[in-house]
Design a protein around this motif. Structure first.
Motif, mmCIF file in Angstrom:
data_model
loop_
_atom_site.group_PDB
_atom_site.id
_atom_site.type_symbol
_atom_site.label_atom_id
_atom_site.label_comp_id
_atom_site.label_asym_id
_atom_site.label_seq_id
_atom_site.Cartn_x
_atom_site.Cartn_y
_atom_site.Cartn_z
ATOM 1 N N ILE A 45 0.687 -1.155 0.460
ATOM 2 C CA ILE A 45 0.310 0.195 0.089
ATOM 3 C C ILE A 45 0.886 1.202 -0.234
ATOM 4 O O ILE A 45 0.551 2.778 -0.541
ATOM 5 C CB ILE A 45 -1.324 0.192 0.467
ATOM 6 N N PHE A 46 2.127 1.430 0.411
ATOM 7 C CA PHE A 46 3.134 3.125 0.138
ATOM 8 C C PHE A 46 3.244 2.794 -0.843
ATOM 9 O O PHE A 46 3.179 4.090 -1.525
ATOM 10 C CB PHE A 46 4.259 1.813 1.492
ATOM 11 N N ILE A 47 3.628 1.783 -1.763
ATOM 12 C CA ILE A 47 3.966 2.151 -3.308
ATOM 13 C C ILE A 47 2.339 2.469 -4.280
ATOM 14 O O ILE A 47 2.968 3.161 -4.382
ATOM 15 C CB ILE A 47 4.699 0.359 -3.461
ATOM 16 N N ILE A 48 1.654 1.773 -3.480
ATOM 17 C CA ILE A 48 0.605 2.581 -3.746
ATOM 18 C C ILE A 48 -0.001 3.685 -4.338
ATOM 19 O O ILE A 48 -0.185 4.245 -5.021
ATOM 20 C CB ILE A 48 -0.849 1.455 -3.945
ATOM 21 N N ALA A 49 0.219 4.261 -2.536
ATOM 22 C CA ALA A 49 -0.223 5.572 -2.372
ATOM 23 C C ALA A 49 1.162 6.755 -3.047
ATOM 24 O O ALA A 49 0.863 7.504 -3.830
ATOM 25 C CB ALA A 49 -0.133 5.818 -0.634
ATOM 26 N N TRP A 50 2.555 5.947 -3.205
ATOM 27 C CA TRP A 50 3.072 6.974 -3.783
ATOM 28 C C TRP A 50 3.257 7.440 -5.383
ATOM 29 O O TRP A 50 3.192 7.874 -5.491
ATOM 30 C CB TRP A 50 4.406 6.492 -3.445
ATOM 31 N N GLU A 51 3.084 6.123 -5.472
ATOM 32 C CA GLU A 51 2.268 6.071 -7.823
ATOM 33 C C GLU A 51 1.474 6.633 -7.533
ATOM 34 O O GLU A 51 1.024 7.511 -8.682
ATOM 35 C CB GLU A 51 2.725 4.814 -8.363
ATOM 36 N N ALA A 52 0.182 6.614 -6.498
ATOM 37 C CA ALA A 52 -1.267 7.621 -6.952
ATOM 38 C C ALA A 52 -1.171 9.626 -6.625
ATOM 39 O O ALA A 52 -1.451 9.576 -6.792
ATOM 40 C CB ALA A 52 -1.993 7.066 -5.497
ATOM 41 N N ILE A 53 0.339 9.682 -5.574
ATOM 42 C CA ILE A 53 0.409 11.180 -5.496
ATOM 43 C C ILE A 53 0.832 11.337 -6.679
ATOM 44 O O ILE A 53 0.720 12.372 -7.334
ATOM 45 C CB ILE A 53 1.103 11.308 -4.224
ATOM 46 N N GLN A 54 1.784 10.825 -7.326
ATOM 47 C CA GLN A 54 2.972 10.895 -8.871
ATOM 48 C C GLN A 54 1.736 11.729 -9.809
ATOM 49 O O GLN A 54 1.534 12.190 -10.340
ATOM 50 C CB GLN A 54 3.767 10.258 -9.024
ATOM 51 N N ARG A 55 0.466 10.244 -9.392
ATOM 52 C CA ARG A 55 -0.267 10.472 -10.974
ATOM 53 C C ARG A 55 -0.562 11.517 -11.339
ATOM 54 O O ARG A 55 -1.728 12.420 -11.794
ATOM 55 C CB ARG A 55 -1.588 9.223 -10.925
ATOM 56 N N PHE A 56 -1.287 12.139 -9.734
ATOM 57 C CA PHE A 56 -2.755 13.776 -9.771
ATOM 58 C C PHE A 56 -1.827 14.888 -9.964
ATOM 59 O O PHE A 56 -2.437 15.802 -11.018
ATOM 60 C CB PHE A 56 -2.474 13.651 -8.258
#
Length: 311
Positions: free
Chosen positions: A110-121
Motif C-alpha cells: 500500500i505504501f508503493i501504491i499510495a506513492w504512485e497515486a500521488i505522483q499520478r495526480f
C-alpha cells in the motif's frame, strides 16, 4: 513424582488426549495461487496497455496476495511436521510468522501504491475505461471464489483468516475499480483513477491492521485474542481441592493451537489424578486449550516461581 522444587508436583500434557487437527486447506491454497497468478499477469498487462494506475495497483496488490498465499500454504504444511528432539514443538509457530509476514507484505504494497497515486495526480494519464471494467470484473469473480475457499476456516485459524481477508478485500477493490472505470468512460474524469488507488490503499490498510496486530501479539507469546484468560483463571480457582493458582501462562503454539502452563496448589493429594483429568478435559472443551501442562503442588514450601509475572 519428582522433587525439583522441594515439593511434590506432577505435569500433565493434555495435547495427546485430543487429536483434533486443523482442517486441511491444501486444495484451497493451490487453486487460489493458480487462479490469482494468472490474473495478476493479465491485469498487469492490461493495466499497462490501458494506462490505468488502479489496475496496475490492484495487480501489485494481487501479486502480494499470491506471495502471501504461498507463504501461508508453506507454513500450513510446516506446522503439520512432527516434533523432533531439536524442535520439540515442531514447526507450529511458522503459521504465526506467515500471518505476520503477510501483513507486512500488504503494508509495503500500500505504501508503493499510495506513492504512485500521488505522483499520478500531478501527471495524469488517459485511461481506457472499458478495459478497466472488464478486467476488474474478472477480478471480482476470481477473488470472491478464492475467498470462499477459505470461508470455513477464517474463525479458527489466523493464517487462513489472513488468506480470506486478502481475497475478500481484493473482491471489494475490484468492484470499486469497475465502478471507477464506468465513471471515467462517461465523464472523462481521469483524476478518478489515482483517487481510487488511494481508496484501495485505505481498504487494504483497514483489512490488514487487525491481522498485523493479532499476528504480532501471537509472535510475542501473548494470549490469543479468542482466549479469555480471566475466565480460565476463575475456572482453575473454582476446582474443588485447589487452594491457589499461580504461574499461569497462555500462548499460541500456532495459529490453531493454544498452550497453557499453570501451577495448582491442592489440599488433597489423593485427588491429583481426578483434578488433572477433569481440568485437561475442561480446558479443551470450554476454552480450546490443546496443550495444557499442569503442575500440582501441596504448598509445603514456597514455589520460587509463584512471585513471577503471571497473567
Amino acid at each position: 513424582m519428582s522433587d525439583s522444587h522441594a515439593h511434590q508436583h506432577q505435569h500433565s500434557h493434555g495435547g495427546h488426549h485430543h487429536q483434533h487437527g486443523p482442517a486441511s486447506f491444501n486444495r484451497a491454497f493451490m487453486i487460489g495461487i493458480i487462479l490469482n497468478t494468472v490474473f495478476v499477469i493479465v491485469e498487469a498487462a492490461y493495466g499497462y496497455l490501458s494506462h490505468s494506475l488502479s489496475l496496475v495497483a490492484d495487480a501489485g496488490h494481487n501479486l502480494s496476495d499470491v506471495l502471501a498465499l504461498v507463504l501461508a500454504w508453506a507454513a500450513s504444511l510446516l506446522s503439520k511436521k512432527l516434533p523432533t528432539e531439536r524442535r520439540t514443538y515442531g514447526y507450529r509457530r511458522s503459521s504465526i510468522l506467515a500471518a505476520l509476514f503477510n501483513a507486512i507484505f500488504l503494508l509495503a504494497a500500500i505504501f508503493i501504491i499510495a506513492w504512485e497515486a500521488i505522483q499520478r495526480f500531478a501527471h495524469p494519464e488517459p485511461v481506457t475505461g472499458s478495459t478497466v471494467i472488464w478486467v476488474a470484473a474478472v477480478g471480482i469473480v476470481i477473488n470472491a471464489a478464492t475467498a470462499l475457499l477459505f470461508l470455513s476456516g477464517r474463525k479458527g485459524d489466523l493464517n487462513v483468516r489472513g488468506a480470506f481477508l486478502h481475497m475478500a478485500a481484493d473482491a471489494g477493490v475490484s468492484l470499486g475499480v469497475v465502478i471507477a472505470g464506468a465513471v471515467i468512460m462517461f465523464t472523462g474524469w481521469q483524476w478518478l483513477d489515482p483517487a481510487l488507488s488511494l481508496l484501495i490503499v485505505v481498504a487494504i490498510f483497514v483489512s490488514t491492521w487487525n491481522l498485523l496486530k493479532d499476528s504480532l501479539n501471537m509472535a510475542l507469546d501473548s494470549v490469543p485474542p479468542e482466549i479469555d484468560a480471566a475466565a480460565i483463571r476463575i475456572y482453575l480457582q473454582s476446582i474443588p481441592a485447589v487452594t491457589d493458582v499461580h504461574d499461569l501462562h497462555i500462548w499460541g503454539m500456532s495459529t490453531t493451537e493454544t498452550a497453557l502452563t499453570v501451577h495448582l496448589v491442592v489440599s488433597e493429594p489423593e485427588q491429583n489424578d481426578r483434578i488433572i483429568q477433569q481440568t485437561v478435559q475442561e480446558l479443551h472443551d470450554r476454552f480450546g486449550i490443546e496443550h495444557p501442562t499442569l503442575q500440582i503442588e501441596y504448598g509445603t514450601y514456597p514455589c520460587r516461581l509463584a512471585d513471577a509475572s503471571t497473567i
